[in-house]
Scaffold this motif. Structure first.
Motif, PDB file in Angstrom:
ATOM      1  N   LEU A   1      16.815  68.552  25.322  1.00  0.00           N
ATOM      2  CA  LEU A   1      17.271  69.197  26.793  1.00  0.00           C
ATOM      3  C   LEU A   1      15.782  70.232  26.112  1.00  0.00           C
ATOM      4  CD1 LEU A   1      20.156  69.430  28.966  1.00  0.00           C
ATOM      5  CD2 LEU A   1      17.981  67.903  28.782  1.00  0.00           C
ATOM      6  N   GLY A   2      15.806  70.525  25.083  1.00  0.00           N
ATOM      7  CA  GLY A   2      14.598  71.484  24.292  1.00  0.00           C
ATOM      8  C   GLY A   2      14.966  72.532  24.688  1.00  0.00           C
ATOM      9  N   LEU A   3      16.806  72.829  23.787  1.00  0.00           N
ATOM     10  CA  LEU A   3      17.409  73.925  23.917  1.00  0.00           C
ATOM     11  C   LEU A   3      17.013  75.481  22.405  1.00  0.00           C
ATOM     12  CD1 LEU A   3      19.864  73.703  26.442  1.00  0.00           C
ATOM     13  CD2 LEU A   3      17.858  73.908  27.085  1.00  0.00           C
ATOM     14  N   GLY A   4      15.878  74.837  22.011  1.00  0.00           N
ATOM     15  CA  GLY A   4      15.618  75.502  20.794  1.00  0.00           C
ATOM     16  C   GLY A   4      16.217  74.917  19.901  1.00  0.00           C
ATOM     17  N   PRO A   5      15.604  75.125  18.443  1.00  0.00           N
ATOM     18  CA  PRO A   5      15.737  75.354  17.476  1.00  0.00           C
ATOM     19  C   PRO A   5      17.397  75.979  16.467  1.00  0.00           C
ATOM     20  CG  PRO A   5      15.022  76.832  17.238  1.00  0.00           C
ATOM     21  CD  PRO A   5      14.568  76.272  18.639  1.00  0.00           C
ATOM     22  N   HIS A   6      18.014  76.863  17.221  1.00  0.00           N
ATOM     23  CA  HIS A   6      19.133  77.373  17.316  1.00  0.00           C
ATOM     24  C   HIS A   6      20.747  76.579  17.595  1.00  0.00           C
ATOM     25  CE1 HIS A   6      16.881  81.405  17.136  1.00  0.00           C
ATOM     26  NE2 HIS A   6      17.838  81.379  15.910  1.00  0.00           N
ATOM     27  N   LEU A   7      20.363  76.369  18.750  1.00  0.00           N
ATOM     28  CA  LEU A   7      20.957  75.430  19.064  1.00  0.00           C
ATOM     29  C   LEU A   7      20.976  73.562  18.456  1.00  0.00           C
ATOM     30  CD1 LEU A   7      23.274  74.100  21.296  1.00  0.00           C
ATOM     31  CD2 LEU A   7      21.498  73.627  22.461  1.00  0.00           C
ATOM     32  N   GLU A   8      20.268  73.324  17.863  1.00  0.00           N
ATOM     33  CA  GLU A   8      20.118  72.335  17.271  1.00  0.00           C
ATOM     34  C   GLU A   8      20.944  72.748  16.038  1.00  0.00           C
ATOM     35  OE1 GLU A   8      16.464  70.315  16.863  1.00  0.00           O
ATOM     36  OE2 GLU A   8      15.899  70.970  19.903  1.00  0.00           O
ATOM     37  N   GLU A   9      20.606  73.464  15.460  1.00  0.00           N
ATOM     38  CA  GLU A   9      21.329  73.859  13.978  1.00  0.00           C
ATOM     39  C   GLU A   9      22.449  74.027  14.069  1.00  0.00           C
ATOM     40  OE1 GLU A   9      19.303  77.161  12.899  1.00  0.00           O
ATOM     41  OE2 GLU A   9      16.983  76.652  12.136  1.00  0.00           O
TER      42      GLU A   9
ATOM     43  N   LEU B   1      25.138  72.363  16.416  1.00  0.00           N
ATOM     44  CA  LEU B   1      24.750  71.241  17.125  1.00  0.00           C
ATOM     45  C   LEU B   1      26.599  70.631  16.382  1.00  0.00           C
ATOM     46  CD1 LEU B   1      23.425  69.781  19.405  1.00  0.00           C
ATOM     47  CD2 LEU B   1      25.054  70.339  19.896  1.00  0.00           C
ATOM     48  N   PRO B   2      26.584  70.426  14.333  1.00  0.00           N
ATOM     49  CA  PRO B   2      26.643  69.314  13.982  1.00  0.00           C
ATOM     50  C   PRO B   2      28.066  70.171  14.100  1.00  0.00           C
ATOM     51  CG  PRO B   2      24.519  69.478  12.852  1.00  0.00           C
ATOM     52  CD  PRO B   2      24.499  70.332  14.316  1.00  0.00           C
ATOM     53  N   GLU B   3      28.285  71.632  13.998  1.00  0.00           N
ATOM     54  CA  GLU B   3      29.434  72.387  13.382  1.00  0.00           C
ATOM     55  C   GLU B   3      29.972  72.214  15.096  1.00  0.00           C
ATOM     56  OE1 GLU B   3      30.046  77.360  13.892  1.00  0.00           O
ATOM     57  OE2 GLU B   3      28.179  76.819  13.463  1.00  0.00           O
ATOM     58  N   ILE B   4      29.471  72.279  15.904  1.00  0.00           N
ATOM     59  CA  ILE B   4      30.511  71.833  16.487  1.00  0.00           C
ATOM     60  C   ILE B   4      31.131  70.953  17.115  1.00  0.00           C
ATOM     61  CG2 ILE B   4      30.285  71.737  20.376  1.00  0.00           C
ATOM     62  CD1 ILE B   4      27.730  74.479  19.579  1.00  0.00           C
ATOM     63  N   ARG B   5      30.222  69.891  16.632  1.00  0.00           N
ATOM     64  CA  ARG B   5      30.910  67.698  16.559  1.00  0.00           C
ATOM     65  C   ARG B   5      32.201  67.578  15.779  1.00  0.00           C
ATOM     66  NH1 ARG B   5      25.407  66.710  16.445  1.00  0.00           N
ATOM     67  NH2 ARG B   5      24.392  66.047  18.563  1.00  0.00           N
ATOM     68  N   ARG B   6      31.837  68.913  14.471  1.00  0.00           N
ATOM     69  CA  ARG B   6      32.703  69.098  13.706  1.00  0.00           C
ATOM     70  C   ARG B   6      34.083  69.457  14.170  1.00  0.00           C
ATOM     71  NH1 ARG B   6      28.946  70.034   9.956  1.00  0.00           N
ATOM     72  NH2 ARG B   6      29.663  72.143   9.988  1.00  0.00           N
ATOM     73  N   GLN B   7      34.031  70.791  15.560  1.00  0.00           N
ATOM     74  CA  GLN B   7      35.031  70.931  15.073  1.00  0.00           C
ATOM     75  C   GLN B   7      35.956  70.583  16.793  1.00  0.00           C
ATOM     76  OE1 GLN B   7      35.984  73.915  13.737  1.00  0.00           O
ATOM     77  NE2 GLN B   7      36.422  75.327  15.488  1.00  0.00           N
ATOM     78  N   VAL B   8      34.739  70.085  17.080  1.00  0.00           N
ATOM     79  CA  VAL B   8      35.728  69.101  18.438  1.00  0.00           C
ATOM     80  C   VAL B   8      35.912  68.313  18.571  1.00  0.00           C
ATOM     81  CG1 VAL B   8      34.241  70.832  20.023  1.00  0.00           C
ATOM     82  CG2 VAL B   8      33.548  68.548  19.526  1.00  0.00           C
ATOM     83  N   VAL B   9      35.963  66.810  17.649  1.00  0.00           N
ATOM     84  CA  VAL B   9      36.167  66.182  17.088  1.00  0.00           C
ATOM     85  C   VAL B   9      37.373  65.890  16.392  1.00  0.00           C
ATOM     86  CG1 VAL B   9      35.578  64.061  15.844  1.00  0.00           C
ATOM     87  CG2 VAL B   9      34.019  64.706  16.256  1.00  0.00           C
TER      88      VAL B   9
ATOM     89  N   PRO C   1      21.416  81.684  20.970  1.00  0.00           N
ATOM     90  CA  PRO C   1      20.129  81.568  21.738  1.00  0.00           C
ATOM     91  C   PRO C   1      19.792  80.675  22.649  1.00  0.00           C
ATOM     92  CG  PRO C   1      18.968  82.026  19.841  1.00  0.00           C
ATOM     93  CD  PRO C   1      21.017  81.759  19.753  1.00  0.00           C
ATOM     94  N   LEU C   2      19.535  79.911  24.322  1.00  0.00           N
ATOM     95  CA  LEU C   2      19.151  79.429  24.781  1.00  0.00           C
ATOM     96  C   LEU C   2      17.364  78.928  24.605  1.00  0.00           C
ATOM     97  CD1 LEU C   2      21.497  77.977  26.614  1.00  0.00           C
ATOM     98  CD2 LEU C   2      21.070  77.277  24.399  1.00  0.00           C
ATOM     99  N   GLU C   3      16.273  78.218  23.955  1.00  0.00           N
ATOM    100  CA  GLU C   3      15.220  78.791  24.562  1.00  0.00           C
ATOM    101  C   GLU C   3      14.905  77.889  26.169  1.00  0.00           C
ATOM    102  OE1 GLU C   3      12.635  77.708  21.140  1.00  0.00           O
ATOM    103  OE2 GLU C   3      13.884  79.347  20.142  1.00  0.00           O
ATOM    104  N   LEU C   4      14.292  79.089  26.865  1.00  0.00           N
ATOM    105  CA  LEU C   4      13.603  77.681  28.579  1.00  0.00           C
ATOM    106  C   LEU C   4      13.306  77.638  28.958  1.00  0.00           C
ATOM    107  CD1 LEU C   4      17.535  79.273  30.478  1.00  0.00           C
ATOM    108  CD2 LEU C   4      17.478  77.120  29.016  1.00  0.00           C
ATOM    109  N   GLY C   5      11.963  78.370  28.333  1.00  0.00           N
ATOM    110  CA  GLY C   5      10.688  78.239  28.073  1.00  0.00           C
ATOM    111  C   GLY C   5       9.932  78.045  27.094  1.00  0.00           C
TER     112      GLY C   5
END
Length: 350
Positions: A83-91, A93-101, A111-115
């Motif tokens: 979705l192209g919401l910026g590098p901060h979210l992409e960085e 995501l692995p941490e978020i996945r490990r937690q919720v799994v 921050p979300l980059e929306l444009g």
């Protein structure tokens, strides 16, 4: 059914059998209503994004579409990472996945980059969703827009920094500005009396350097202790035209072609003329420096539903991408004789 106990008992048994599913239907209706109420309350409180276990968007509510500035059909079915919401979210995501799994909720700010130039700060909570067998079937993200809060905190931090700098500036004003003015005044008196032309040239250079240093001290004071705005009815076009007229007599601007465009009906606006003059002056001087002292600088003003939009355009190379986030930072400059405070003061005035 009076006197017929057998038929009476049969009817009673029938009603009991029918009553059980009817009771279940009523329970389901109540549960559905409660779920609907909960969903409606959640929609009012947060942007909700449901993801499947592969990280694709399964569903979004209206607040999420408004936050992400995209229609639902552009979001559902798309992998979150695409979705192209910026590098901060992409960085993160692995941490978020490990937690919720592991079956744990994740929470944090990012921050979300929306444009191209739009960034929103959000507080997100991601919780795992499980099926009836306890296996993960996806994730639910509850997102709150906290951009205004972040801006308020940053503004408060800047104001605290200004307070500290103001204390320092008071010392600078007393210990530096007054001796500078005295030295410059003395040299201006002595200069014409010096017989040697070469010595007079040296003194003139020293006086110019003192003037530049004095202007820097004045800019530091203005940055550290900005005066309260004195708003009055005025015309932004008139302010811009006067600044351009003054600069046209400046020897350093003789090779710059200055233009002013403004609507014929004028640009009536409530403003502080002195502060706005400083804004236009700083923008035009920066534009002139960007053209390396030659070229066209155009100042234009447009009216938009009661607002005035001021644009200053030049024909220079532009600000390099890697420096664009720094141009409003105090004391940052790419000019040999720049103080790095002009754009900072202009932004504060705006």
């Amino acid at each position: 059914l009076e006197g017929d106990s057998g038929r009476r008992e049969a009817v009673s048994w029938t009603l009991r059998q029918v009553g059980q599913p009817l009771s279940l239907v009523g329970h389901l209706q109540r549960t559905r209503q409660e779920a609907s109420d909960l969903r409606r309350a959640l929609d009012q409180a947060a942007a909700v994004v449901e993801l499947d276990r592969d990280g694709r968007v399964a569903d979004v509510n209206d607040r999420a579409t408004r936050l992400l500035a995209r229609p639902r059909e552009d979001l559902v079915g798309q992998p979150l990472v695409e979705l192209g919401l910026g590098p901060h979210l992409e960085e993160r995501l692995p941490e978020i996945r490990r937690q919720v799994v592991r079956g744990r909720a994740w929470g944090g700010e990012l921050p979300l980059e929306l444009g191209e130039r739009l960034t929103r700060w959000v507080n997100a909570t991601v919780v795992p969703l499980r099926d009836s067998d306890g296996r993960p079937r996806g994730y639910l993200a509850l997102v709150h827009d906290i951009t205004r809060r972040r801006i308020a905190v940053e503004r408060l931090e800047r104001e605290r920094g200004l307070t500290r700098l103001g204390t320092m500036a008071a010392v600078v004003a007393h210990e530096v500005r007054n001796p500078l003015a005295a030295a410059q005044g003395a040299l201006e008196v002595i200069g014409p009396r010096v017989p040697d032309e070469g010595d007079r040239a040296v003194l003139a250079d020293v006086i110019e350097r003192l003037s530049r240093l004095n202007r820097l001290v004045e800019e530091i004071l203005l940055y550290a202790r900005p005066r309260p705005l004195r708003l009055e009815e005025g015309d932004l076009g008139d302010v811009a035209a006067r600044v351009v007229e003054e600069l046209q007599d400046d020897p350093g601007m003789e090779r710059i072609q200055l233009e002013v465009e403004r609507p014929p009906e004028g640009c009536p606006q409530r403003l502080d003329p002195a502060a706005m003059r400083g804004v236009v002056l700083n923008l035009v001087q920066n534009a002139a420096a960007a053209t390396e002292g030659r070229g066209r600088v155009r100042v234009s003003i447009e009216r938009e539903e009661g607002w005035s939009r001021l644009r200053v355009r030049d024909e220079g190379a532009g600000v390099p991408e890697e420096l664009r986030e720094q141009i409003f930072e105090p004391f940052f400059t790419t000019r040999a004789q720049g103080s790095g405070l002009g754009l900072t003061v202009a932004r504060h005035a705006v």
